[in-house]
Scaffold this motif. Structure first.
Motif, PDB file in Angstrom:
ATOM      1  N   TYR A 240       0.973  -1.674  -0.166  1.00 22.70           N
ATOM      2  CA  TYR A 240      -0.533   0.018  -0.418  1.00 22.70           C
ATOM      3  C   TYR A 240       1.159   1.142   0.266  1.00 22.70           C
ATOM      4  CZ  TYR A 240      -3.129  -3.559   1.616  1.00 22.70           C
ATOM      5  OH  TYR A 240      -3.671  -4.976   1.913  1.00 22.70           O
TER       6      TYR A 240
ATOM      7  N   GLU B  93      -4.494   3.360   2.774  1.00 23.42           N
ATOM      8  CA  GLU B  93      -5.068   2.633   1.027  1.00 23.42           C
ATOM      9  C   GLU B  93      -5.048   0.977   2.158  1.00 23.42           C
ATOM     10  OE1 GLU B  93      -3.764   1.146  -2.683  1.00 23.42           O
ATOM     11  OE2 GLU B  93      -2.484   2.692  -1.562  1.00 23.42           O
ATOM     12  N   LYS B  94      -4.212   1.214   3.647  1.00 20.69           N
ATOM     13  CA  LYS B  94      -3.892  -0.211   4.001  1.00 20.69           C
ATOM     14  C   LYS B  94      -5.168  -0.463   4.373  1.00 20.69           C
ATOM     15  CE  LYS B  94      -1.079  -2.722   6.629  1.00 20.69           C
ATOM     16  NZ  LYS B  94      -0.057  -3.063   7.657  1.00 20.69           N
TER      17      LYS B  94
ATOM     18  N   SER C 122      -8.163  -1.045   1.457  1.00 24.02           N
ATOM     19  CA  SER C 122      -7.827  -2.581   1.184  1.00 24.02           C
ATOM     20  C   SER C 122      -8.102  -3.675   2.299  1.00 24.02           C
ATOM     21  CB  SER C 122      -6.941  -2.260   0.153  1.00 24.02           C
ATOM     22  OG  SER C 122      -6.775  -1.627  -0.361  1.00 24.02           O
TER      23      SER C 122
ATOM     24  N   ARG D 218      -8.031  -7.629  -0.395  1.00 25.51           N
ATOM     25  CA  ARG D 218      -6.499  -7.858  -1.717  1.00 25.51           C
ATOM     26  C   ARG D 218      -6.423  -9.566  -1.229  1.00 25.51           C
ATOM     27  NH1 ARG D 218      -3.008  -3.701  -2.656  1.00 25.51           N
ATOM     28  NH2 ARG D 218      -4.342  -2.421  -3.683  1.00 25.51           N
TER      29      ARG D 218
ATOM     30  N   LYS E 188     -10.803  -1.173  -5.890  1.00 26.86           N
ATOM     31  CA  LYS E 188      -9.425  -0.780  -5.267  1.00 26.86           C
ATOM     32  C   LYS E 188     -11.049   0.056  -5.247  1.00 26.86           C
ATOM     33  CE  LYS E 188      -6.757   3.379  -5.507  1.00 26.86           C
ATOM     34  NZ  LYS E 188      -6.246   3.230  -4.629  1.00 26.86           N
TER      35      LYS E 188
ATOM     36  N   THR F 202       3.903  -0.754  -5.800  1.00 26.99           N
ATOM     37  CA  THR F 202       3.795   0.183  -5.017  1.00 26.99           C
ATOM     38  C   THR F 202       2.766   1.017  -6.767  1.00 26.99           C
ATOM     39  OG1 THR F 202       4.958   2.068  -4.604  1.00 26.99           O
ATOM     40  CG2 THR F 202       3.523   0.572  -2.695  1.00 26.99           C
TER      41      THR F 202
END
Length: 1445
Positions: A549, A554-555, A558, A562, A589, A1073
């Motif tokens: 990430y 974002e981590k 997500s 994932r 996303k 990334t």
């Protein structure tokens, strides 16, 4: 035994051909990808181009494409003033649209077009050549629709091969060429055999079409009619005559070594030119064998089976390898050599041009000198570019474009000239040399490629002339205006055509000003119009962690969507080198993540705000432009959420959407306490928001002011049926209620909902399960198909599924009679029609929902009927119309089942639970989304959330969404989330997401991202501690002989300007990334990367500390006179201070150790044993080395090998290794640590050219899987107790499985994940026993054609069931091109003792299980000895083995 399954289809285009196939007028492109045959049609779309300065000057304002085509005098342009020049101009783009695709049980080696007298479609037929010497003649059958095999021709019999010592037919280059007049085709097979297959054509004079009504009077009726009725009158008459085989030396003794042949244009009889020699061409014997090739032209007499020599030209250069026949206006043939091009006309006159300095040294043939071009013509392709002046496009094996022009002197060619296409004109658009080129109309070419994406290359011509004022609408594919002027001149004068062929074209074009303009460099401008994705050849693969990430947000977003791992492959050739990042499921996303446990249904909408009084009201009709201008393009404003509260009450809330989220909306007339929402949407062209509750329908205006309440109350009975499901299609609304009745309402001009009277008694008496509305924009379901567009609202069709399993279609607003009834829908037959009838006792599919909607993208959309059964294994039907006598909808509308191998993952909830609560499944209906990331798609919520996605270049594919089950989902289109979606999962989390960018889903049926590196890729590995990838690449560098060699002083005098090239290697560090190169290690000149692996090595002898390090093996090659040396590097990845504004550059490669190997390259490395050592294949030795603290690599054990080690694998931690050799086969080796020693356990019984090998443990048995250069997969077993193994010295050869043309490039041993089961639970002891026998490993194979496959071991019960099933399906299913799947999987050269043994099960056949109707499925399952559920379980277990991807 094992099962072999293809996970993704091949992507490398090997052959292509353009012809009218589907109908007489259609423009089709046939694309062959080894064993996959695809049929495309082309479509020209117009796009806006930002106006560049020179285009603005050359294009007059009126010349641009203008929708206001009535503007004859350009008045509007003059009113707009000088700024009108800056408007974006319009440009045409040729796009490909897939019509059908077929996986064939054969390897395609050539394609040819044949015009037969009468075909079912009116189009031409296709002749397909297969390895080794088989031909299939196929045509398009519009009644099914699909390809239909006319005949098969087989030339592999032993008696055709000549003497016993001739070369094996599979080792010869076999190819097909067809006469341009379709009178015959020729297959060159074996060393010197030519099979001629004649085709029946009409009377020759008619076929030549030289009847002139002005001179010869009216055409006789008899000839014309006989040609028309031939197809119907005599059905038994085959379109081909009996074929015969010619030995080439019997035609002429010179043809001992044929090099290439092709049929020529403009001859009355079938005539071919052949390039041959009495001696084998050889560069090393150039001084003795110079200019010994002969070009001969033979004409064939098909009736007498004889031939006549027309001309012979001798003394040609030794390096010619190809004959390219040229159509009018140039005629004759072009001979292509590695250093020159030679044109030979019909009189035998030769003109040539040398394209590099070596042409003078290799030939005395007279050639024009253009040696400053420095072209290498090996592997180039040549295709005609201009019909007017015969100019040809040359594409070199490096992808460079060049134009070949002919200087015409009247009718004959007086010279050739070649010019390079400048880079700014698109001269370097193609990444690497193509495998095939086919013309697509006047201004586009399809360029098929095996090492990069295949593209549609369009071209236009810069012209300095003032073009005539013509509407761009009239010009096909943006063709130049000047060409049209020429065509009109030609039409006036074609009286000489009969005498001189089509010569006037050439003579005129040489004198027109257009040609003088075109002879300037840079006249052609090339652009890429479309592309077909390609991930071939797959050179190396590695699994990496997909959880990387950019930041903490974002981590967090997500989390849960994932996959654990991603498959990263090094793919492509030369400049087409790329990394392909593959996931099995769609990884959304995520833009916003919210805790939303009570949400059960979500609907977003873009409603128009009500107009203020006094302003002009919005018209009822949707705006014509649609798309970007209509109400679809508005951002979504509102979201209605149906909630299930903890106290079991149900409410609905409304929210206002923000750019990446939502907030509660209050102060409106929306009433949350009214209950749960069943469905919501807009009607009245976005003016009314309609909320369907269980007991009533509410209508609001754009500001949520309540406009109308429509209660569900039956006046006659007083009952209040609850609404179960609803469907919208402006201006109609369909409701299905729990008493199995339906209710249809229409929105009138005042946007009021009114019920439509159900006049048809069947509508009232039939019990309805479900239904949907579809606005038919393509006229697929109209009773009379016409070109005239209809007003919106007149084209809405209602599809209903009755409780008896029948499909009823009504054309709204007429409810008096169903326009179409298909009783057999519940039997899901391969082709569904109104008259399909199954046996009464036949098994039915339990259907819970139907949906008709458009699938596709911006280029092409078409309607599909999607059926959802209780198991969620979707069945997709494509509607098609046939020409019937009555032409009613019921006789002409049929549905063709689309191949869909995707099986839903078994939900955690058992099947009984869902069956008990019917309403539970209805809460999550399938959702059609008009635009999600550019796709028109369908979402399937529930335990196996999936998208049905289709692009113009693919069939519909079902892809699962990563994560847990989904309760509610809707599209989400705002400024911060363009064309995305919002969904609430079973864990109570709502996510605002969109499809990931630059990712392709539809073409391979997996989520694929391709990162171009722009140079050749040789190896890739992943470094887990630092989460980055290391890639070995190379570029071409000019090679000079070493000047410092004392033994070869003459090398110092070498002086050539056109030097050969060699590879120069690089190591590149990539950060996943953003997939950019963050560090590069440059290797020495002529040092190539052979292998890159991450190994867990011991770095300290005192502390025994282990570390993940990058081990790189290289080869240093300085020409064939010097021995190859090797180097072994060990790198670590360390943290460094990043570059400014590039935070991802915080890692670097650090050299730990380096070892010079004086003899032999390093071809493979692997971990070995338990002490952190490495096994290195170096030259003809394998050594075990340990890393010392001083940076040296100490050898501790070795084993002498044979010739060249291609693969080194160890069963992790056991010391058991498999070593594959390029000549001698496979060795099974053991390694011990006390003392250090390597010993040979067993060898393969025969010598084989092994490319890849691996070990596959299966319970207590150990199998060795090896792939050879003939595309065979050998299964060997180490069993020292077996008498035939000579105490283990020989590996037992269990079976051989042919992979067709898919040559394996890598094998990876993987753990296998178990799929959840839906079968009822058995006693615990049996469960434990069953789990113990489930194999825990599988092998992933990749190939040079881009296909990825799995080899899975099977339990004995599974093997028996699935092998019997495969046999039944092979006998039952239709096999395209009349090929035999059984013989396809048998190795032709296998020893006799192995034939008839236990074979590998062909998973490609098993995956077609769903093509059968429910009735046939139950029958076949019964014969196999199980039931449908058990077979489905076996297939789910096979497909679910890669749960971590």
């Amino acid at each position: 035994m094992q099962c072999y399954m293809e996970l993704t289809p091949p992507t490398a285009v090997t052959h292509s051909l353009s012809l009218p196939f589907v109908s007489a007028e259609s423009k089709n492109l046939i694309v062959a990808k080894t064993s996959l045959l695809q049929i495309f049609t082309t479509k020209t779309i117009t796009i806006d181009l930002e106006n560049t300065k020179d285009e603005a000057q050359s294009a007059k304002p009126s010349g641009g494409f203008d929708r206001r085509a009535n503007d004859d005098e350009g008045l509007e342009s003059s009113f707009l003033g000088p700024d009108s020049i800056l408007r974006p101009t319009r440009a045409n783009r040729t796009k490909l649209i897939l019509v059908a695709e077929y996986t064939l049980s054969g390897t395609i080696t050539s394609l040819a077009r044949i015009k037969i007298l009468s075909s079912k479609s009116g189009g031409e037929a296709l002749l397909v050549g297969f390895k080794d010497a088989k031909l299939s003649l196929v045509e398009w059958d519009p009644e099914r629709p699909g390809i239909s095999t006319i005949s098969i021709h087989y030339y592999e019999q032993d008696d055709l091969q000549g003497s016993p010592w001739t070369t094996n037919i599979s080792n010869c280059v076999n190819y097909l060429t067809a006469d341009p007049g379709s009178r015959c085709a020729a297959l060159k097979f074996g060393a010197r055999n030519l099979a001629i297959l004649p085709f029946k054509q009409g009377d020759e004079d008619v076929a030549m079409d030289d009847w002139d009504e002005e001179l010869d009077g009216p055409r006789p009726e008899k000839q014309a009619s006989s040609k028309l009725t031939n197809g119907d009158a005599d059905k038994g008459d085959s379109p081909y005559g009996s074929s015969f085989v010619l030995r080439l030396p019997s035609l002429d003794p010179v043809l001992t070594h044929p090099i290439h042949l092709a049929f020529l244009y403009e001859y009355r009889e079938p005539t071919f030119g052949i390039l041959s020699s009495t001696l084998l061409p050889s560069a090393s014997l150039l001084y003795e064998r110079k200019d010994h090739l002969t070009y001969m032209v033979f004409t064939l007499d098909l009736h007498q089976r004889a031939s006549t020599t027309i001309l012979s030209v001798g003394g040609l250069p030794f390096d010619l390898f190809k004959v390219v026949p040229l159509p009018a206006p140039v005629g004759g043939a072009l001979l292509v050599g590695t250093n020159e091009l030679i044109h030979i006309d019909q009189a035998g006159k030769a003109n040539g041009v040398a394209v590099n300095i070596f042409a003078k040294q290799t030939t005395s043939f007279s050639l024009a000198d253009q040696s400053d071009l420095d072209f290498q013509l090996e592997g180039c392709t040549i295709e005609q570019l201009s019909i007017q002046n015969g100019e040809m496009l040359i594409i070199l094996h490096s992808g460079t474009l060049a134009i070949l022009s002919f200087r015409m002197d009247g009718r004959s060619v007086s010279g050739l000239s070649v010019r390079r296409v400048a880079t700014e004109s698109g001269g370097s658009l193609i990444a690497t040399g193509p495998s095939s080129v086919s013309g697509l109309g006047p201004n586009a070419l399809f360029i098929g490629n095996e090492g990069a994406d295949s593209v549609v290359l369009g071209w236009s011509r810069k012209s300095n002339q003032l073009s005539r004022r013509k509407s761009r609408l009239d010009l096909p594919d943006g063709i130049d205006d000047t060409f049209l002027d020429e065509d009109e001149e030609e039409e006036e004068d074609d009286g000489d055509d009969d005498l001189y062929g089509d010569a006037p074209v050439a003579t005129q074009t040489t004198t027109t000003p257009a040609d003088s303009a075109s002879s300037k460099a840079g006249d052609y401008v090339f652009t890429i119009h479309d592309s077909l994705l390609n991930i071939a050849p797959i050179i190396d693969t590695v699994f990496g962690n997909s959880a990387y990430y950019l930041d903490e947000d974002e981590k967090q977003n997500s989390e849960g969507v994932r996959s654990d791992l991603e498959l990263v492959s090094a793919v492509g050739i030369d400049k087409g080198g790329s990394l392909a990042i593959i996931h099995k499921n769609i990884q959304p996303k995520v833009i916003g993540r919210f805790e939303f446990p009570e949400a059960s249904g979500i609907w977003t909408m873009s409603a128009r705000r009500p107009t203020t009084k006094g302003l002009i009201p919005v018209t009822k009709e949707k705006s014509e432009m649609g798309g970007d201008y209509g109400n679809d393009s508005q951002f979504d404003r509102l979201m209605i959420v149906s909630k299930s509260l903890p106290d079991t009450s149900e409410v609905s809330d409304v929210y206002a959407l923000t750019s990446a989220g939502f907030e509660a909306l209050t102060g409106t007339e929306f009433e949350p306490a009214a209950g749960a929402t069943v469905e919501a949407g807009t009607l009245g062209n976005g003016m009314r928001i309609v909320q369907v509750l269980k007991s009533e329908v509410r209508s609001y205006d754009g500001d949520l002011g309540l406009a109308q309440i429509l209660p569900m109350f039956d006046d006659d009975t007083g009952a209040e049926p609850k609404i179960v499901s609803a469907s919208f299609a402006d201006p109609f609304l369909l409701l299905v209620r729990d008493d199995a009745s339906i209710f249809v309402a229409q929105c009138d001009d005042d946007n009021e909902l009114e019920e439509i009277e159900r006049e048809d008694d069947n509508l009232l008496s039939t019990k309805w399960l479900t239904g949907c509305l579809y606005a038919d924009t393509t006229d697929t379901f109209t009773a009379v198909q016409s070109d005239k567009g209809r007003k919106d609202g007149d084209n809405v069709m209602m599809f209903l599924l009755s409780a008896g399993g029948a499909l009823h279609i009504y054309a709204l607003p007429d409810l008096s009679k169903a326009v179409y009834v298909a009783e057999g829908l519940c039997f899901v037959p391969p082709v569904l029609s109104a008259d399909y009838a199954a046996r009464r006792s036949a098994a039915r599919e339990t259907l819970t929902e139907i949906l008709v909607t458009n699938l596709g993208d911006a280029v092409s959309k078409s309607p599909y009927l999607i059926l959802r059964p209780s198991s969620d294994d979707l069945t997709i039907y494509e509607p098609f119309r046939t020409n019937s006598a009555t032409n009613t909808l019921s006789s002409s509308l049929h549905f063709l089942k689309i191949h869909n191998p995707h099986l839903a993952k078994n939900p955690d909830v058992s099947a009984e639970e869902t069956a008990n609560s019917e309403t539970e499944t209805r809460d999550e209906p399938m959702r059609a989304i008009a635009n999600i990331g550019g796709y028109s798609a369908v979402f399937l919520p529930g335990g196996s959330p999936s998208f049905v996605i289709k692009s113009a270049k693919s069939a519909p594919k079902v892809l699962a969404l990563q994560g847990t089950g989904v309760k509610g989902m809707s599209s989400f289109h705002t400024a911060g989330c363009d064309r995305g979606f919002i969904y609430a999962d079973n864990d109570g989390i709502a996510r605002v997401s969109r499809l990931p960018k630059d990712t392709n889903f539809s073409e391979l049926g997996v989520s694929l991202q391709k990162v171009s590196l722009g140079e050749a890729v040789h190896a890739v590995t992943y470094h887990p501690p630092m989460q980055c990838y290391i890639v070995g690449t190379s570029t071409e560098a000019e090679f000079e002989l070493p000047k410092d060699d004392d033994h070869r002083r003459d090398w110092q005098r070498e002086d050539i300007s056109f030097k050969p090239t060699m590879e120069k290697g690089f190591l590149r560090l990539l950060n996943p990334t953003n997939w950019t190169v963050i560090d590069t290690v440059e290797l020495d000149p002529f040092e190539m990367v052979m292998c890159v692996k991450t190994l867990n090595l011991e770095v300290s002898e005192s502390t025994n500390e282990r570390k993940q390090l990058i081990t790189v093996g290289t080869a240093i090659s300085k020409g064939e006179d010097l021995a190859i040396k090797g180097r072994l590097y060990v790198f670590d990845v360390v943290n460094v201070i990043p570059e400014p504004d590039r935070p991802e550059t915080n890692k670097k490669l650090k050299l730990i150790a380096k070892e010079e190997i004086p003899r032999g390259a390093i071809t493979g490395v692997s971990e070995i044993g338990t002490q952190g050592f490495m096994l290195v294949a170096q030259g003809q030795k394998c050594m075990v080395r340990g890393l010392k603290e001083d940076g040296t690599l100490l050898p501790v054990a070795f084993l002498d090998m044979n010739c060249y080690v291609t693969s080194v694998k160890e069963l992790r931690g056991t010391g058991l290794c498999v070593l594959a050799d390029a000549v001698k086969g496979v060795w099974f080796v053991g390694y011990t640590e006390e003392p250090y020693k390597m010993m040979l356990f067993g060898k393969s019984p025969t010598s084989m050219e092994i490319l890849a090998a691996d070990l596959l443990p299966d319970g207590k048995e150990l199998y060795i899987i090896a792939a050879d250069a003939n595309c065979n997969l050998h299964i060997m077993q180490f069993d020292p107790e077996h008498p035939k193994s000579l105490h283990g010295h020989l590996l037992l050869h269990r079976t051989t499985f042919s992979l067709g043309g898919h040559m394996p490039t890598s094998m990876t041993l993987l753990p296998r994940t178990a799929a959840a089961t839906m079968l009822p639970a058995s006693p615990e002891a049996m469960d434990i026993a069953a789990e113990a026998t489930i194999p825990t490993h599988q092998i992933l194979l990749t190939s040079n054609t881009g296909s990825i496959s799995l080899l899975c071991p099977l339990t004995e019960a599974q093997y028996r069931r699935l092998s019997t099933l495969a046999t039944h399906l092979t006998n039952t299913l239709y096999h395209a091109c009349g090929l035999n799947p059984r013989s396809y999987r048998v190795d032709k050269d296998a020893p006799e003792g192995m034939v008839g043994g236990r074979n590998i099960v062909d998973g490609g056949i098993l995956m077609r299980w769903m093509e059968l109707g429910s009735q046939r499925r139950a029958e076949v399952a019964g014969r196999v000895g199980g039931n449908v559920e058990e077979i489905r379980e076996d297939l789910v277990a096979l497909m679910g083995g890669l749960g971590y991807l």
